[in-house]
Design a protein around this motif. Structure first.
Motif, PDB file in Angstrom:
ATOM      1  N   UNK A 185       0.794  -1.228   0.000  1.00 13.70           N
ATOM      2  CA  UNK A 185       0.000   0.000   0.000  1.00 13.70           C
ATOM      3  C   UNK A 185       0.827   1.279   0.000  1.00 13.70           C
ATOM      4  N   UNK A 186       2.051   1.344   0.617  1.00  8.80           N
ATOM      5  CA  UNK A 186       2.778   2.595   0.583  1.00  8.80           C
ATOM      6  C   UNK A 186       3.221   3.030  -0.809  1.00  8.80           C
ATOM      7  N   UNK A 225       4.971  17.655   1.770  1.00 11.41           N
ATOM      8  CA  UNK A 225       5.857  16.497   1.884  1.00 11.41           C
ATOM      9  C   UNK A 225       7.033  16.618   0.925  1.00 11.41           C
ATOM     10  N   UNK A 226       6.766  17.056  -0.300  1.00 11.47           N
ATOM     11  CA  UNK A 226       7.839  17.236  -1.281  1.00 11.47           C
ATOM     12  C   UNK A 226       8.830  18.292  -0.803  1.00 11.47           C
ATOM     13  N   UNK A 258      11.879  24.068  -5.757  1.00 13.98           N
ATOM     14  CA  UNK A 258      12.069  22.621  -5.901  1.00 13.98           C
ATOM     15  C   UNK A 258      12.746  22.307  -7.232  1.00 13.98           C
ATOM     16  N   UNK A 259      12.329  22.987  -8.292  1.00 14.57           N
ATOM     17  CA  UNK A 259      12.955  22.777  -9.595  1.00 14.57           C
ATOM     18  C   UNK A 259      14.415  23.246  -9.573  1.00 14.57           C
ATOM     19  N   UNK A 260      14.672  24.349  -8.907  1.00 10.15           N
ATOM     20  CA  UNK A 260      16.053  24.831  -8.784  1.00 10.15           C
ATOM     21  C   UNK A 260      16.924  23.810  -8.064  1.00 10.15           C
ATOM     22  N   UNK A 310      10.982  12.546  -5.199  1.00 10.09           N
ATOM     23  CA  UNK A 310      10.263  13.815  -5.248  1.00 10.09           C
ATOM     24  C   UNK A 310       8.988  13.664  -6.084  1.00 10.09           C
ATOM     25  N   UNK A 311       9.088  12.959  -7.199  1.00  7.09           N
ATOM     26  CA  UNK A 311       7.909  12.734  -8.043  1.00  7.09           C
ATOM     27  C   UNK A 311       6.866  11.866  -7.331  1.00  7.09           C
ATOM     28  N   UNK A 312       7.309  11.007  -6.416  1.00  9.51           N
ATOM     29  CA  UNK A 312       6.373  10.200  -5.626  1.00  9.51           C
ATOM     30  C   UNK A 312       5.642  11.046  -4.589  1.00  9.51           C
ATOM     31  N   UNK A 313       6.288  12.111  -4.124  1.00  5.62           N
ATOM     32  CA  UNK A 313       5.688  12.942  -3.077  1.00  5.62           C
ATOM     33  C   UNK A 313       4.844  14.086  -3.633  1.00  5.62           C
ATOM     34  N   UNK A 314       5.205  14.573  -4.795  1.00  8.84           N
ATOM     35  CA  UNK A 314       4.491  15.717  -5.382  1.00  8.84           C
ATOM     36  C   UNK A 314       3.060  15.359  -5.759  1.00  8.84           C
TER      37      UNK A 314
END
Length: 181
Positions: A95-96, A105-106, A142-144, A165-169
């Motif tokens: 489930x995670x 979170x990101x 974040x992008x920087x 990061x893509x998992x949190x965004x």
């Protein structure tokens, strides 16, 4: 095994003076006696089991794996209850994969990554991200950070940071970050 904090760990977390690095502190915070090593590995990465062993040896964590089992053994009703409890945490790591996504979170994740970098540019970006309030400003910082990391760390590390990061965004922001290499 479900590690839990000892009194030494609680004292160390409150005092902020213990010789613990940031990752060890995070691990101690997450060790509540409910999470398994597999859960902790899913949250913190592949180094979690080794850190658990180090913290057990240092006296910050206790495992309590054998002492709790013999006490309910005389009662036959307690054994079947303990056996199904073990498969539940094994099923939980499935489930995670779909974790709750949030910009907060990101942001916290990237702040932690920047904090670990020993570079003036990372420190400046850390401060900028910490002070950013508007959503667009946070996304820009974040992008920087993603653009700065390849100059400071290895390519493999940058890819792992980008993936996490893509998992949190939130999904609506992932497309903008997919283009940042």
């Amino acid at each position: 095994m479900q590690p839990r904090k000892t009194d030494l760990a609680r004292t160390a977390l409150q005092a902020h003076r213990a010789p613990l690095d940031m990752r060890q502190r995070r691990l101690l915070i997450l060790c509540d006696g409910q999470r398994t090593i597999a859960d902790l590995t899913g949250l913190l990465g592949q180094e979690a089991p080794a850190m658990v062993i180090q913290l057990v040896q240092a006296g910050y964590l206790s495992t309590g794996k054998v002492t709790a089992a013999p006490a309910p053994s005389p009662t036959t009703g307690a054994e079947p209850t303990a056996v199904p409890a073990a498969p539940e945490p094994v099923a939980a790591p499935a489930t995670p994969v779909e974790r709750r996504r949030s910009l907060v979170a990101a942001r916290i994740y990237v702040l932690g990554i920047l904090e670990m970098q020993r570079h003036p540019q990372a420190a400046a970006l850390f401060r900028d991200l910490q002070q950013a309030r508007a959503e667009e400003e946070v996304l820009q910082r974040l992008q920087s950070a993603l653009q700065l990391l390849p100059g400071l760390t290895s390519e493999g590390y940058c890819q792992r940071v980008r993936q996490r990061l893509l998992e949190a965004l939130p999904l609506e922001h992932c497309d903008a970050f997919a283009e940042v290499a």
